[in-house]
Design an enzyme around this catalytic site. Structure first.
Site, PDB file in Angstrom:
ATOM      1  CD  GLU A  38      -2.453   0.968   2.932  1.00 48.65           C
ATOM      2  OE1 GLU A  38      -2.024   0.124   3.760  1.00 48.65           O
ATOM      3  OE2 GLU A  38      -3.427   1.694   3.152  1.00 48.65           O
ATOM      4  CE  LYS A 109      -7.035   0.821   3.819  1.00 45.92           C
ATOM      5  NZ  LYS A 109      -5.815   1.218   4.555  1.00 45.92           N
ATOM      6  CB  CYS A 142      -3.952  -2.211   4.368  1.00 41.94           C
ATOM      7  SG  CYS A 142      -3.021  -2.539   5.888  1.00 41.94           S
ATOM      8  CB  VAL A 169      -0.026  -0.656  12.278  1.00 38.78           C
ATOM      9  CG1 VAL A 169       0.858   0.270  11.474  1.00 38.78           C
ATOM     10  CG2 VAL A 169      -1.483  -0.299  12.056  1.00 38.78           C
TER      11      VAL A 169
HETATM   12  C1  ACM Z   1      -3.817  -0.004   7.222  1.00 39.34           C
HETATM   13  O1  ACM Z   1      -4.922  -0.152   6.726  1.00 39.34           O
HETATM   14  N1  ACM Z   1      -2.819   0.498   6.529  1.00 39.34           N
HETATM   15  C2  ACM Z   1      -3.558  -0.400   8.606  1.00 39.34           C
END
Ligand code: ACM
Length: 264
Positions: A38, A109, A142, A169
Site C-alpha cells: 500500500e 480503498k 490493507c 500495523v
Molecule cells: C492499514 O490499513 N494500513 C492499517
C-alpha cells in the site's frame, strides 16, 4: 504461475527512490505477477490532507503509474501497487493494476484505517476482479481485511487470487488472512512494508512486515521477515481456487444461506 511478493521499506516522500527500490527488487526474481505494498511510492503517515494532495498523483497518467507501467513492460509481468491518487480535489488510497500491454484498472480503498480518515476520501469503486489470462485477480487494500465482506465479495466475483497491498500495523492480519482464505477457498497475497514512521510527534507507527502467500486450504506458502526489504516468489496453480467444495456434500458457495443472512 509465479507470484512475486515485494516487501519494502519506503522513505517517506521520496517517490523516485522508492520506485528505484521496487524496480531493483523486481529485477532480482522473475515472476508473472508482482504485488507491492500500500502507498508504496510515498510512505504512509501523512500529517494531513494537504500533505497527501502534494504527493498524490493522477491515475493512469501520473509519473508513478507511468514508471510502474515501464517496469511491467520490461518484466513482461503484471504489477499491483498501492498509490496515493489525486482526482480533482479528492485523494484516495488506491491500488493500480498494470501489465505488459498497459494500464488495467484501479481500486480505491473502501475501509480507511485511523487517521487515514483525516487524509483520504473513502473509496467509491466496487471491489474489482481482473481477468489477467492465467488468473482472475481481485484487489483489496490493507484494513479491508478486517471486514470479511471484502474478501467474500471478491471471491463471489470470481477471484482466484486476492492481491492485498498493505501497510500493516495490527498484529492479527497475517493469521486472519488464513481464515479468509479458508472461508473463500482463494489464494491471498499480502505485500506489506517494514520500518517505522513518526511524522506526527508521539504517534509512532511500526509496520509489521510478514508479507505472505496463503493457499485456498489455508496453508502458508511463504512468509517474509518482520524487518527487512525482500522479494519472495511462490509458484501456484490459480485453478486450485475454483473448486469451492470441501467434501462431497459441502460447497462453500452453494451452501450459503443468504435467506438467513443480514445484509445491512
Ligand atoms: C492499514 O490499513 N494500513 C492499517
Amino acid at each position: 504461475m509465479k507470484i512475486g511478493i515485494v516487501q519494502t521499506h519506503p522513505v517517506f516522500g521520496d517517490i523516485v527512490r522508492n520506485l528505484q527500490t521496487i524496480e531493483a527488487l523486481i529485477n532480482r526474481q522473475p515472476a508473472d505477477l508482482y504485488v507491492l505494498p500500500e502507498l508504496c511510492t510515498t510512505g504512509y503517515q501523512f500529517k494531513d490532507r494537504e500533505e497527501v494532495l502534494e504527493l498524490a498523483e493522477s491515475i493512469p497518467d501520473g509519473s508513478s503509474t507511468l514508471k510502474l507501467l515501464e517496469i511491467a513492460r520490461a518484466a513482461q509481468a503484471f504489477l499491483i501497487a498501492g498509490l496515493a491518487e489525486r482526482c480533482g480535489d479528492k485523494v484516495y488510497n488506491s491500488a493500480i493494476v498494470v501489465g505488459p500491454e498497459g494500464f488495467i484498472g484501479r481500486y480505491r480503498k473502501a475501509h480507511l484505517f485511523g487517521a487515514e480518515k483525516n487524509c483520504f476520501s473513502p473509496g467509491d469503486t466496487p471491489f474489482p476482479v481482473y481477468d489477467l489470462g492465467s488468473a482472475r485477480v481481485g484487489v483489496m487494500i490493507c484494513f479491508d481485511w478486517r471486514f470479511p465482506e471484502s474478501m467474500r465479495t471478491l471471491a463471489l466475483e470470481g477471484a482466484d487470487i486476492v492481491a492485498h497491498p498493505s501497510n500493516l500495523v495490527l498484529p492479527d492480519c497475517p493469521q486472519s488472512m488464513i481464515t479468509r482464505c479458508l472461508e473463500n477457498r482463494v489464494f491471498a497475497i499480502t505485500a506489506d512494508r517494514v520500518g517505522a514512521e513518526e511524522r506526527v510527534p508521539g504517534q509512532t507507527m511500526k509496520f509489521i512486515g510478514q508479507s505472505q502467500a496463503i493457499d485456498p486450504s489455508g496453508k502458508i506458502l511463504a512468509r517474509a521477515s518482520t524487518d527487512h526489504e525482500e522479494i519472495l516468489v511462490v509458484e501456484i496453480n490459480p485453478q486450485d481456487a475454483r473448486n469451492k467444495s470441501i467434501n462431497p456434500q459441502n460447497n462453500l458457495f452453494a451452501d450459503r444461506r443468504v435467506d438467513l443472512y443480514r445484509e445491512d
